[in-house]
Design an enzyme around this catalytic site. Structure first.
Site, PDB file in Angstrom:
ATOM      1  N   THR A  87     117.129  94.029  81.416  1.00 36.41           N
ATOM      2  CA  THR A  87     116.543  93.837  80.174  1.00 36.41           C
ATOM      3  C   THR A  87     115.189  92.924  80.574  1.00 36.41           C
ATOM      4  O   THR A  87     115.276  91.773  80.937  1.00 36.41           O
ATOM      5  CB  THR A  87     117.367  93.131  79.246  1.00 36.41           C
ATOM      6  OG1 THR A  87     118.698  93.718  78.937  1.00 36.41           O
ATOM      7  CG2 THR A  87     116.535  92.825  77.752  1.00 36.41           C
ATOM      8  N   LYS A 162     115.851  98.354  72.963  1.00 33.06           N
ATOM      9  CA  LYS A 162     116.828  97.370  73.284  1.00 33.06           C
ATOM     10  C   LYS A 162     116.403  96.017  72.487  1.00 33.06           C
ATOM     11  O   LYS A 162     117.319  95.310  72.058  1.00 33.06           O
ATOM     12  CB  LYS A 162     116.661  96.943  74.871  1.00 33.06           C
ATOM     13  CG  LYS A 162     117.316  95.515  75.326  1.00 33.06           C
ATOM     14  CD  LYS A 162     118.864  96.038  75.529  1.00 33.06           C
ATOM     15  CE  LYS A 162     119.527  94.787  76.023  1.00 33.06           C
ATOM     16  NZ  LYS A 162     121.136  94.964  76.077  1.00 33.06           N
ATOM     17  N   LYS A 237     117.726  85.035  75.717  1.00 28.66           N
ATOM     18  CA  LYS A 237     116.724  85.676  76.266  1.00 28.66           C
ATOM     19  C   LYS A 237     116.118  87.027  75.664  1.00 28.66           C
ATOM     20  O   LYS A 237     115.022  86.956  75.741  1.00 28.66           O
ATOM     21  CB  LYS A 237     117.262  86.172  77.558  1.00 28.66           C
ATOM     22  CG  LYS A 237     116.434  87.141  78.486  1.00 28.66           C
ATOM     23  CD  LYS A 237     117.209  87.837  79.496  1.00 28.66           C
ATOM     24  CE  LYS A 237     116.363  88.952  80.130  1.00 28.66           C
ATOM     25  NZ  LYS A 237     117.074  89.658  81.587  1.00 28.66           N
TER      26      LYS A 237
HETATM   27  P1  NAD Z   1     123.586  88.308  87.119  1.00 25.16           P
HETATM   28  O1  NAD Z   1     122.655  87.226  87.199  1.00 25.16           O
HETATM   29  O2  NAD Z   1     124.692  88.214  87.266  1.00 25.16           O
HETATM   30  O3  NAD Z   1     123.003  89.649  88.355  1.00 25.16           O
HETATM   31  C1  NAD Z   1     121.598  89.589  88.699  1.00 25.16           C
HETATM   32  C2  NAD Z   1     121.619  89.694  90.264  1.00 25.16           C
HETATM   33  O4  NAD Z   1     120.325  89.762  90.776  1.00 25.16           O
HETATM   34  C3  NAD Z   1     122.193  88.488  91.187  1.00 25.16           C
HETATM   35  O5  NAD Z   1     123.153  88.950  91.801  1.00 25.16           O
HETATM   36  C4  NAD Z   1     121.131  88.113  91.812  1.00 25.16           C
HETATM   37  O6  NAD Z   1     121.412  87.560  93.064  1.00 25.16           O
HETATM   38  C5  NAD Z   1     120.427  89.299  92.097  1.00 25.16           C
HETATM   39  N1  NAD Z   1     118.888  89.062  92.285  1.00 25.16           N
HETATM   40  C6  NAD Z   1     118.076  88.030  91.939  1.00 25.16           C
HETATM   41  N2  NAD Z   1     116.651  88.077  92.411  1.00 25.16           N
HETATM   42  C7  NAD Z   1     116.982  89.133  93.298  1.00 25.16           C
HETATM   43  C8  NAD Z   1     115.970  89.654  94.238  1.00 25.16           C
HETATM   44  N3  NAD Z   1     114.898  89.299  94.277  1.00 25.16           N
HETATM   45  N4  NAD Z   1     116.501  90.755  95.025  1.00 25.16           N
HETATM   46  C9  NAD Z   1     117.632  91.315  94.836  1.00 25.16           C
HETATM   47  N5  NAD Z   1     118.746  90.584  93.975  1.00 25.16           N
HETATM   48  C10 NAD Z   1     118.310  89.730  93.205  1.00 25.16           C
HETATM   49  O7  NAD Z   1     122.986  89.084  85.734  1.00 25.16           O
HETATM   50  P2  NAD Z   1     123.586  90.200  85.132  1.00 25.16           P
HETATM   51  O8  NAD Z   1     124.548  89.399  83.938  1.00 25.16           O
HETATM   52  O9  NAD Z   1     124.332  91.239  85.887  1.00 25.16           O
HETATM   53  O10 NAD Z   1     122.427  91.003  84.145  1.00 25.16           O
HETATM   54  C11 NAD Z   1     121.427  91.666  85.003  1.00 25.16           C
HETATM   55  C12 NAD Z   1     120.612  92.103  83.746  1.00 25.16           C
HETATM   56  O11 NAD Z   1     121.159  92.849  82.729  1.00 25.16           O
HETATM   57  C13 NAD Z   1     119.613  91.198  83.255  1.00 25.16           C
HETATM   58  O12 NAD Z   1     118.487  91.664  82.921  1.00 25.16           O
HETATM   59  C14 NAD Z   1     120.565  91.061  81.783  1.00 25.16           C
HETATM   60  O13 NAD Z   1     119.870  90.662  80.837  1.00 25.16           O
HETATM   61  C15 NAD Z   1     120.823  92.553  81.432  1.00 25.16           C
HETATM   62  N6  NAD Z   1     122.188  92.746  80.771  1.00 25.16           N
HETATM   63  C16 NAD Z   1     123.217  91.822  80.950  1.00 25.16           C
HETATM   64  C17 NAD Z   1     124.347  91.875  80.016  1.00 25.16           C
HETATM   65  C18 NAD Z   1     125.614  91.158  80.441  1.00 25.16           C
HETATM   66  O14 NAD Z   1     126.412  90.992  79.576  1.00 25.16           O
HETATM   67  N7  NAD Z   1     125.799  90.392  81.367  1.00 25.16           N
HETATM   68  C19 NAD Z   1     124.271  92.703  79.188  1.00 25.16           C
HETATM   69  C20 NAD Z   1     123.175  93.705  79.136  1.00 25.16           C
HETATM   70  C21 NAD Z   1     122.153  93.586  79.766  1.00 25.16           C
END
Ligand code: NAD
Length: 290
Positions: A87, A162, A237
């Site tokens: 997102t 979204k 966010k």
């Molecule tokens: P998270 O923080 O668990 O995962 C993100 C991952 O990206 C981490 O493992 C981090 O180490 C990695 N990362 C960061 N910088 C990086 C880089 N430069 N290169 C490679 N990897 C890198 O977050 P999440 O909960 O998995 O969410 C991910 C996305 O999905 C976000 O944008 C969030 O808004 C969206 N989202 C999350 C949810 C939820 O319920 N968690 C629901 C819908 C949407």
């Protein structure tokens, strides 16, 4: 397909697992997280993108996506699709799509709804923005990771859908929670409140499917001490992204603006961080008017 998967955190890891289970070859890269079983680790984002038909990113925010996209694009083969499921702000999605077009590859923004549970169960909803050609290439992967994929329009349309959806969600959750807190003070039983509202014109997903009152309605994070679920800081966010987009588009969104302010207070000045976004109900319970 050969798939590069960058960002294997809470959401990315189970999504990648489902792609592996369906027989795809997945090469992953994450700066911190371990690779899920069946995913081969690369030493860089470009390494994960090399030779891939589709590269999926699932990253924390737009700034990180822009950096990763810059690194990945030169490594993509012509005609490969960069599919961002994070997102992020609408503007970033459009910039990445422009850069991809200049680099001779396709891009699609495809944020999800359904959370960690939906990612694990393969029941996410994808809302996609980009060309039909790119959407058709990635559609079989959406079908594995999710139960529904809507092609919403051109670049950025997925992110627009979204944040509009989540602006409604934030606003209706606050309205549902403040109404329960008012009902409490009026001496109205919570179960009766649910029985009426869930079948009357006040119904919504927040009330009917994700009721913020413990022990009322279907099982939800409120029945589990408000462990997320969908964390309040993620709602904040998304509400901030909605207000950023509203600024750029010159749209009047007073309810979204107030919802962003309330979640900001809840997360940054109260006890909301790390709690489910429906924990707005215990917040309102403790408060008085004025
Ligand atoms: P998270 O923080 O668990 O995962 C993100 C991952 O990206 C981490 O493992 C981090 O180490 C990695 N990362 C960061 N910088 C990086 C880089 N430069 N290169 C490679 N990897 C890198 O977050 P999440 O909960 O998995 O969410 C991910 C996305 O999905 C976000 O944008 C969030 O808004 C969206 N989202 C999350 C949810 C939820 O319920 N968690 C629901 C819908 C949407």
């Amino acid at each position: 397909m050969k798939i590069g998967f960058i960002g294997l955190g809470n959401m990315g890891a189970p999504m990648a697992r489902n792609l592996v289970a369906a027989g795809h070859i997945v090469t992953g890269y994450d700066t911190h997280a371990a690779m899920p079983d069946g995913v081969t680790g690369a030493i860089s984002a470009a390494g994960a993108a090399h030779d891939a038909d589709v590269v999926i990113t699932m990253l924390p925010n737009g700034a990180i996506l822009r950096t990763v996209a810059k690194e990945v694009m030169p490594a993509l083969k012509p005609g490969a699709v960069l599919c961002d499921c994070s997102t992020v702000d609408v503007e970033t999605a459009r910039i990445v799509a422009d850069e991809a077009a200049r680099a001779g590859c396709l891009a699609i923004d495809a944020p999800v709804s359904g959370g960690i549970g939906g990612a694990a169960a393969g029941t996410l909803t994808f809302m996609a923005g980009g060309t039909s050609a790119a959407f058709e290439i990635v559609r079989p992967l959406f079908d594995i990771m999710g139960q529904k994929a809507v092609h919403c329009g051109g670049a950025g349309a997925g992110q627009a859908a979204k944040i509009c959806n989540n602006m409604i969600l934030g606003v209706t959750m606050i309205a549902t929670c403040e109404a329960f807190a008012l009902a409490d003070k009026l001496g109205l039983d919570r179960q009766k409140m649910f029985d009426v509202v869930s079948t009357s014109s006040g119904y919504s997903w927040s009330m009917n499917a994700y009721c913020p009152a413990p022990g009322v309605g279907p099982k939800s994070p409120s029945d589990n001490g408000y462990q997320p679920g969908f964390a309040a800081e993620l709602m904040l966010k998304d509400l901030r992204l909605s207000q950023q987009a509203a600024e750029l588009a010159d749209a009047d969104t007073p309810m979204g603006q107030l919802a962003a302010l309330l979640y900001e207070t809840f997360v940054e000045a109260e006890d909301g961080r790390g709690r489910d976004f429906s924990a707005m109900l215990p917040r309102f319970e403790k408060r008085q008017r004025g």
